[in-house]
Design a protein around this motif. Structure first.
Motif, short mmCIF file in Angstrom:
data_model
loop_
_atom_site.label_atom_id
_atom_site.label_comp_id
_atom_site.label_asym_id
_atom_site.label_seq_id
_atom_site.Cartn_x
_atom_site.Cartn_y
_atom_site.Cartn_z
N GLY A 13 0.73 -1.38 0.02
CA GLY A 13 -0.06 -0.06 -0.03
C GLY A 13 1.04 0.94 -0.05
N GLY A 14 0.24 2.28 0.53
CA GLY A 14 1.15 3.58 0.62
C GLY A 14 0.22 4.69 -0.15
N ALA A 15 -1.11 4.74 -0.10
CA ALA A 15 -2.10 5.85 -0.46
C ALA A 15 -1.78 6.13 -2.03
N TRP A 16 -1.39 5.13 -2.93
CA TRP A 16 -1.00 5.49 -4.21
C TRP A 16 0.13 6.45 -4.37
N ILE A 17 0.79 7.20 -3.21
CA ILE A 17 1.80 8.08 -3.42
C ILE A 17 3.23 7.76 -2.79
N ILE A 18 2.95 6.85 -1.97
CA ILE A 18 4.45 6.40 -1.18
C ILE A 18 4.72 4.93 -1.26
N GLY A 19 3.91 4.18 -1.87
CA GLY A 19 4.17 2.73 -1.77
C GLY A 19 5.73 2.39 -2.48
N TYR A 20 6.25 1.33 -1.68
CA TYR A 20 7.49 1.03 -1.90
C TYR A 20 7.75 -0.68 -1.80
N ARG A 21 8.07 -1.30 -2.82
CA ARG A 21 8.34 -2.88 -2.55
C ARG A 21 9.17 -3.17 -1.35
N MET A 22 9.78 -2.34 -0.81
CA MET A 22 10.78 -3.07 0.26
C MET A 22 9.79 -3.10 1.46
N TRP A 23 8.79 -2.59 1.46
CA TRP A 23 7.90 -2.56 2.55
C TRP A 23 7.42 -4.42 2.58
N GLY A 24 7.73 -4.82 1.62
CA GLY A 24 6.99 -6.19 1.49
C GLY A 24 7.97 -7.37 2.14
N THR A 25 9.11 -6.88 2.35
CA THR A 25 10.06 -7.73 2.78
C THR A 25 9.81 -8.50 4.24
N LEU A 26 9.06 -8.02 5.00
CA LEU A 26 8.50 -8.64 6.24
C LEU A 26 7.60 -9.76 5.93
N LEU A 27 6.82 -9.64 5.04
CA LEU A 27 6.11 -10.86 4.57
C LEU A 27 6.97 -12.10 3.93
N GLY A 28 7.78 -11.38 3.23
CA GLY A 28 8.89 -12.25 2.70
C GLY A 28 9.28 -13.29 3.69
N ARG A 29 9.96 -12.46 4.70
CA ARG A 29 10.86 -13.26 5.64
C ARG A 29 9.61 -14.17 6.47
N ALA A 30 8.53 -13.66 6.73
CA ALA A 30 7.58 -14.54 7.50
C ALA A 30 7.15 -15.86 6.79
N LEU A 31 6.93 -15.78 5.28
CA LEU A 31 6.53 -17.07 4.69
C LEU A 31 7.87 -17.79 4.04
#
Length: 147
Positions: A13-31
């Motif tokens: 997410g990121g309100a269509w203005i500040i989304g950044y793929r690196m925010w997904g690293t936590l999900l990657g580490r969890a799965l």
């Protein structure tokens, strides 16, 4: 596990203005300990682009995953799309448009007259990707603005 891994495509997410793929690293580490491959594509944000271009970015990313994920150990038969907030909104639009494109394509072969149907007036062109909506094994939307 030496077999092909199930795949999660995660749209941040990121309100269509500040989304950044690196925010997904936590999900990657969890799965990852469960043998799940997580791919977190980036998409351009507003004001550089509008929502249609964000949808195109995500659609191209999903297409890339289907065409390349096996090189990274993923199973292209086990891909789900997960989106959070703005990412869920964009992912939902992509899925809806892919279904609409599939219906439009099938209607020609079945002789359906959708040209005179109000639901298809002023429509957007088909998305450029080659995967079919049923190739995705699921779509999970979290904290999303679906109106």
């Amino acid at each position: 596990n030496k077999g092909k891994k199930p795949v999660v495509i995660f749209l941040t997410g990121g309100a269509w203005i500040i989304g950044y793929r690196m925010w997904g690293t936590l999900l990657g580490r969890a799965l990852a300990p469960f043998g799940i491959l997580v791919i977190v594509p980036d998409y351009r944000n507003f004001p550089a682009v509008n929502i249609s271009q964000m949808v195109d970015d995500v659609d191209k990313s999903i297409d890339w995953v289907f065409n390349n994920v096996e090189e990274y150990g993923g199973d292209k038969e086990k891909i789900i799309l997960v989106g959070q907030s703005a990412g869920a909104h964009i992912g939902g639009v992509v899925v809806a448009r892919k279904v609409r494109d599939w219906i439009r394509m099938k209607s020609v072969g079945l002789g359906w007259d959708i040209q005179n149907c109000n639901h298809f007036s002023n429509e957007l062109p088909p998305l450029a990707s080659t995967y079919q909506p049923f190739d995705l094994k699921g779509f999970i939307s979290t904290s999303a603005p679906h109106n």
